[in-house]
Scaffold this active site. Sequence first.
Site, PDB file in Angstrom:
ATOM      1  N   ILE A  37      34.714  36.118  38.298  1.00 24.75           N
ATOM      2  CA  ILE A  37      34.275  37.032  39.353  1.00 24.75           C
ATOM      3  C   ILE A  37      34.954  38.391  39.201  1.00 24.75           C
ATOM      4  O   ILE A  37      34.334  39.437  39.410  1.00 24.75           O
ATOM      5  CB  ILE A  37      34.588  36.445  40.743  1.00 24.75           C
ATOM      6  CG1 ILE A  37      33.927  35.064  40.908  1.00 24.75           C
ATOM      7  CG2 ILE A  37      34.131  37.399  41.851  1.00 24.75           C
ATOM      8  CD1 ILE A  37      32.431  35.074  40.763  1.00 24.75           C
ATOM      9  N   TYR A 187      45.395  24.132  47.468  1.00 28.00           N
ATOM     10  CA  TYR A 187      44.402  25.165  47.171  1.00 28.00           C
ATOM     11  C   TYR A 187      43.693  25.600  48.449  1.00 28.00           C
ATOM     12  O   TYR A 187      43.535  26.794  48.713  1.00 28.00           O
ATOM     13  CB  TYR A 187      43.382  24.647  46.154  1.00 28.00           C
ATOM     14  CG  TYR A 187      42.287  25.649  45.848  1.00 28.00           C
ATOM     15  CD1 TYR A 187      42.552  26.780  45.085  1.00 28.00           C
ATOM     16  CD2 TYR A 187      40.994  25.465  46.328  1.00 28.00           C
ATOM     17  CE1 TYR A 187      41.564  27.711  44.814  1.00 28.00           C
ATOM     18  CE2 TYR A 187      39.991  26.389  46.060  1.00 28.00           C
ATOM     19  CZ  TYR A 187      40.270  27.506  45.297  1.00 28.00           C
ATOM     20  OH  TYR A 187      39.282  28.424  45.043  1.00 28.00           O
ATOM     21  N   LYS A 191      43.556  29.401  50.241  1.00 29.67           N
ATOM     22  CA  LYS A 191      42.331  30.159  50.484  1.00 29.67           C
ATOM     23  C   LYS A 191      42.083  30.390  51.970  1.00 29.67           C
ATOM     24  O   LYS A 191      41.494  31.404  52.356  1.00 29.67           O
ATOM     25  CB  LYS A 191      41.146  29.447  49.819  1.00 29.67           C
ATOM     26  CG  LYS A 191      41.142  29.613  48.314  1.00 29.67           C
ATOM     27  CD  LYS A 191      41.095  31.097  47.933  1.00 29.67           C
ATOM     28  CE  LYS A 191      41.018  31.346  46.453  1.00 29.67           C
ATOM     29  NZ  LYS A 191      40.910  32.789  46.128  1.00 29.67           N
ATOM     30  N   THR A 224      33.170  29.786  36.580  1.00 32.49           N
ATOM     31  CA  THR A 224      34.316  30.587  36.158  1.00 32.49           C
ATOM     32  C   THR A 224      35.346  29.667  35.519  1.00 32.49           C
ATOM     33  O   THR A 224      35.173  28.453  35.473  1.00 32.49           O
ATOM     34  CB  THR A 224      34.974  31.313  37.352  1.00 32.49           C
ATOM     35  OG1 THR A 224      35.642  30.345  38.175  1.00 32.49           O
ATOM     36  CG2 THR A 224      33.930  32.055  38.195  1.00 32.49           C
TER      37      THR A 224
END
Length: 314
Positions: A37, A187, A191, A224
């Site tokens: 990204i 994680y 976020k 990604t």
Amino acid sequence: MFGNAFAQDAPKHDWSLADMASQRGRIFLVTGGTSGIGYESAKALAAAGAQVVIAARSSERGQEAIASIRQETPNARVQFEALDLANLASIRALGERLNATLPRLDGLINNAGIMEPPERDTSADGFEMQFAVNYLGHFALTAELLPLLQKATSPRVVTLSSIAAARGALHFSDLQFEQDYDAGSAYAQSKLACLMFALELQRRSDAAGWGIQSIASHPGLSRTNLQANHGFVRRSLRVLFQPAAQGALPTLYAATAPEARGGAYYGPTGMMEARGPLGLAEVPQSAMDAEAAARLWKVSEELSGKRFPTRLAD
């Protein structure tokens, strides 16, 4: 369960790079701009005429990214700056270099991240790696670059979150997952912290008169390098993910669209926000907890040793 903390007009669903206005004369910094990204964002901004600083760890990959961008946009104004978000000294050094060399910063895109390393690892400063790279490093970097942002006419800070934020929780009693490490939970926490930071940054900018638009975005499920640590099933399902260029649209909209608004959260609008046309993303209820966000902000200043200017309301 969900809601949107800020009433916003949704962007048009078919917004694309063709709708992005010229960015000539604007300066952007993109963390992690060597792949995924971040690379797609840097490439699009450079093609639109912006001066782009790619900040990442690997100089070799940085030069490869610049060469690739210049293949498509020969006159691209793009440069590489070394940055290790897992090292507060590296963040401070970048801040010093850029504050001394750039006239201003029109946009900061807090993009870089790592996802679910199977074994717990720590940063140079002793923090759980996902918390350090995904969140705390960007918190400190934003503070370092605030003087440059304030020199711009309409500065924006775009911070990338994830659909994983919806299942995240802030473990204030063990933010570094020292007691019971779970890669997925760590994680999701990082976020969620990114999303809460974006919203709190807007609140504090409004209160202190910083003049910054702070906007959050997420790429849905995009192909990604973040999937590198995942097992065979997840890697094989990458064919169902949308291309990174599509996943970058929410970030590019947030960074450039005149109608994008501070305090908004943009992402794909397909099933479970995994892919699809651009729109307003759902803000998890946990991310709208202003008291928890203020607590996280205070803890982050203590951990990073970097403080933002005092709010006018204080």
